[in-house]
Design a protein around this motif. Structure first.
Motif, PDB file in Angstrom:
ATOM      1  N   LYS A 187      49.669  43.305  29.977  1.00 35.17           N
ATOM      2  CA  LYS A 187      50.580  42.290  29.439  1.00 35.17           C
ATOM      3  C   LYS A 187      51.341  41.653  30.593  1.00 35.17           C
ATOM      4  O   LYS A 187      51.597  42.298  31.609  1.00 35.17           O
ATOM      5  N   ASN A 188      51.723  40.407  30.406  1.00 34.86           N
ATOM      6  CA  ASN A 188      52.492  39.641  31.397  1.00 34.86           C
ATOM      7  C   ASN A 188      51.754  39.509  32.727  1.00 34.86           C
ATOM      8  O   ASN A 188      52.369  39.562  33.787  1.00 34.86           O
ATOM      9  N   MET A 189      50.439  39.331  32.653  1.00 36.86           N
ATOM     10  CA  MET A 189      49.642  39.221  33.874  1.00 36.86           C
ATOM     11  C   MET A 189      49.744  37.802  34.430  1.00 36.86           C
ATOM     12  O   MET A 189      49.447  36.845  33.729  1.00 36.86           O
ATOM     13  N   PRO A 190      50.168  37.674  35.687  1.00 39.59           N
ATOM     14  CA  PRO A 190      50.216  36.337  36.290  1.00 39.59           C
ATOM     15  C   PRO A 190      48.809  35.869  36.645  1.00 39.59           C
ATOM     16  O   PRO A 190      47.848  36.639  36.560  1.00 39.59           O
ATOM     17  N   GLU A 191      48.694  34.629  37.067  1.00 41.05           N
ATOM     18  CA  GLU A 191      47.417  34.165  37.582  1.00 41.05           C
ATOM     19  C   GLU A 191      47.127  34.957  38.850  1.00 41.05           C
ATOM     20  O   GLU A 191      47.935  34.991  39.770  1.00 41.05           O
ATOM     21  N   CYS A 192      45.997  35.658  38.842  1.00 43.96           N
ATOM     22  CA  CYS A 192      45.602  36.472  39.995  1.00 43.96           C
ATOM     23  C   CYS A 192      44.105  36.696  39.916  1.00 43.96           C
ATOM     24  O   CYS A 192      43.480  36.467  38.889  1.00 43.96           O
ATOM     25  N   GLU A 193      43.556  37.154  41.021  1.00 43.03           N
ATOM     26  CA  GLU A 193      42.129  37.480  41.049  1.00 43.03           C
ATOM     27  C   GLU A 193      41.958  38.879  40.455  1.00 43.03           C
ATOM     28  O   GLU A 193      42.683  39.808  40.815  1.00 43.03           O
ATOM     29  N   VAL A 194      41.008  39.017  39.529  1.00 41.69           N
ATOM     30  CA  VAL A 194      40.728  40.304  38.882  1.00 41.69           C
ATOM     31  C   VAL A 194      39.355  40.762  39.337  1.00 41.69           C
ATOM     32  O   VAL A 194      38.351  40.069  39.113  1.00 41.69           O
TER      33      VAL A 194
END
Length: 161
Positions: free
Chosen positions: A147-154
């Motif tokens: 939850k509340n994941m920012p834009e980032c590389e996964v």
């Protein structure tokens, strides 16, 4: 205002490590695995933590490079596979600002940029970079809920050394 995804489920096997790579930090996640018992060392006591296989070991680093990713993998491997204890430093310990990687174990972890690294015996909060502030990671049978994941590389990679 921070641009984030409200909730995301990601599959994760015991043989995999999940990396969330931001601009200023990385969060690495592995399943606790079948061993189930971990030790938390504080200044005054040793606490035995009993975890389910789907619970998580989460590590956070305040830098982003290949060396940091390797370090995250090694730290998680030392804890889960070699059974190294988790160590909590006393408040105001001089080493806190120099910790390159901090770790939390349990069913749920929330990241905060408002705490001192390595000094929280409660295993539901973990120091992280500003972009991951309020990120909430919960272990599920099939993986993780974030939850509340920012834009980032996964990224999902093999968890082996």
């Amino acid at each position: 205002m921070k641009n984030s995804i409200s909730s995301k489920d990601i599959s994760l096997k015991e043989s995999e490590m999940l990396l969330l790579r931001g601009a200023a930090g990385i969060v690495a996640i592995v399943k606790a695995g079948s061993e189930g018992q971990f030790f938390l060392e504080t200044e005054n006591e040793e606490i035995v933590l009993g975890l389910e296989p789907h619970d998580l070991i989460v590590a956070s680093a305040l830098s982003v490079d290949e060396k940091t990713e390797k370090g995250l993998k090694c730290v998680l491997f030392m804890i889960r596979e070699i059974r190294s204890p988790l160590i909590v430093l006393p408040k105001n310990h001089p080493a806190s600002p120099r910790l390159p990687i901090v770790v939390s174990v349990g069913k749920r972890t929330v990241l905060s940029c408002h705490i001192t690294p390595g000094t929280h015996p409660n295993q539901d909060v973990l120091c992280g970079s500003n972009e991951f502030d309020s990120l909430e990671i919960t272990g599920t049978r099939d993986g993780v809920q974030i939850k509340n994941m920012p834009e980032c590389e996964v990224l999902k990679i093999n968890f082996d050394i």
